[in-house]
Design a protein around this motif. Sequence first.
Motif, PDB file in Angstrom:
ATOM      1  N   PHE A  81       0.819  -1.200   0.000  1.00  6.71           N
ATOM      2  CA  PHE A  81       0.000   0.000   0.000  1.00  6.71           C
ATOM      3  C   PHE A  81       0.859   1.259   0.000  1.00  6.71           C
ATOM      4  N   ALA A  82       2.056   1.172   0.595  1.00  6.49           N
ATOM      5  CA  ALA A  82       2.938   2.332   0.597  1.00  6.49           C
ATOM      6  C   ALA A  82       3.395   2.650  -0.816  1.00  6.49           C
ATOM      7  N   ALA A  83       3.570   1.605  -1.634  1.00 12.26           N
ATOM      8  CA  ALA A  83       4.002   1.821  -3.011  1.00 12.26           C
ATOM      9  C   ALA A  83       2.930   2.520  -3.824  1.00 12.26           C
ATOM     10  N   ALA A  84       1.682   2.288  -3.462  1.00 12.63           N
ATOM     11  CA  ALA A  84       0.559   2.932  -4.146  1.00 12.63           C
ATOM     12  C   ALA A  84      -0.419   3.382  -3.075  1.00 12.63           C
ATOM     13  N   PRO A  85      -0.283   4.615  -2.577  1.00 11.27           N
ATOM     14  CA  PRO A  85      -1.134   5.097  -1.488  1.00 11.27           C
ATOM     15  C   PRO A  85      -2.620   4.950  -1.801  1.00 11.27           C
ATOM     16  N   VAL A  86      -3.409   4.908  -0.750  1.00  7.76           N
ATOM     17  CA  VAL A  86      -4.848   4.726  -0.897  1.00  7.76           C
ATOM     18  C   VAL A  86      -5.515   6.052  -1.240  1.00  7.76           C
ATOM     19  N   ALA A  87      -6.404   6.014  -2.234  1.00  2.07           N
ATOM     20  CA  ALA A  87      -7.120   7.212  -2.665  1.00  2.07           C
ATOM     21  C   ALA A  87      -8.498   7.287  -2.049  1.00  2.07           C
ATOM     22  N   GLN A  88      -9.119   6.124  -1.780  1.00  4.47           N
ATOM     23  CA  GLN A  88     -10.469   6.101  -1.220  1.00  4.47           C
ATOM     24  C   GLN A  88     -10.741   4.789  -0.521  1.00  4.47           C
ATOM     25  N   VAL A  89     -11.549   4.823   0.539  1.00  2.80           N
ATOM     26  CA  VAL A  89     -11.889   3.621   1.289  1.00  2.80           C
ATOM     27  C   VAL A  89     -13.392   3.592   1.545  1.00  2.80           C
ATOM     28  N   ALA A  90     -13.963   2.387   1.599  1.00  3.32           N
ATOM     29  CA  ALA A  90     -15.388   2.197   1.863  1.00  3.32           C
ATOM     30  C   ALA A  90     -15.550   1.023   2.817  1.00  3.32           C
TER      31      ALA A  90
END
Length: 432
Positions: A81-90
């Motif tokens: 997840f650090a390599a591709a940060p989170v943009a949105q969560v549900a």
Amino acid sequence: METRRGDAASTVQKTTFVWGEQNMNEQQNSRLWARWRRAARSAVTATAVSLGVAALAVGFSAGAAVAGVGVAERGTSNAAFAAAPVAQVAAGDLHTCAIRTDGTLWCWGDNYGGKLGDGTTTNRTSPVQVGTGTTWSRVDAGTSHNCAIRADGTLWCWGGNYSGQLGDGTTTSRSTPVQVGTATTWAGVSAGANHTCAVQTAGTLWCWGLNRNAQLGVGTSPSRATSPVQVGTATTWASVTTGYAHSCAVQTNGTLWCWGDSTDGQLGVGILGYRATPAQVGTATTWAGVTAGHAHTCAVRTDGTLWCWGENGYGQVGGGTGVQTSPIQVGTATTWTRVEASVDSSCALRTDGGLWCWGNNGFGQLGDGTTTHRSAPVRVGTATTWTQNLAVSYHSCGVRTDGGLWCWGNNMSGQLGDGTTTHRSTPAQLVL
């Protein structure tokens, strides 16, 4: 939870039906809600929670005795997840989904009905990717299904479909995403317990799924719709949110409208009953966003004030005593920017990046290091880097400015994504 044109979507759900009998799957879903509400109501103190957890054969990490940054909150970041940060969560009932900044979609937790979208019905305590697509732009999680929009404006849903909530014209559950029609103009979507609503770029509003409480906003017939049906003819809808059996939406002129079940006052129109089509909430024209919980609703105004109404058994309305059939202001602060309502709890963000929660805390979902219910907002730690990407259920998750994803609360099915089934009462960064 609220979803708006050009903004992210999020979730919630809820319980109670009135007209007619539910089919077998609907009854199972209702029993699931009833079971969790009974479990939450029994968890009034930390001792009660421990007993409930023992019965469920899962652990609980109590964290600090007071709100703050505990050991769990200082967890090591997940390398993927650090390599591709989170943009949105549900957050759904017992599962979670997130979109990374690289456009990939991931889900984890309970997988009943295939709601994790990985082609199986196997529960996952760590994130699994939904297909191989890299163009997902927003996602929302319901009780037993999810819906997401791609960058090309197409809408896709998956999971339980016994009430037609996937909108694909059937009542067949899907363990991988299926497209809703052929439109390429979907702008926002909200997945509830047994129904779904969405807005298109033209400002039209559409709903589908169960309608036995008039939650589709098109009258009391049909009792369910397996494909999208338009709500009225207006082309000025800006955002929509779905609860268990009610829905609310904001128009571009700042007016707020709700419909469906209001037996707990959750429509905010001063009644204990139902509205089969959208009814305006008061006369204010300054509503900026709205979110529907189980049987309560919260919204923020353009002046930064926060308002809630409906069921208030756990203090989830943030003020007053008993059911509130009209909006009441939560405190006096004028710095609220976003709010999320859930089963029996609520969380909201302020302009300083601080996060506050209140209501049911039986599983530590308020994130203050306790399992004490709160009738007024309490701060979640001391962090001032929380973003608008927030999801609330019996567990909660939020994204910080560095793209890190943090979750806390109920973890019975691995919905915190940390590889365990240990409940947490303070935020912990998602770690594989």
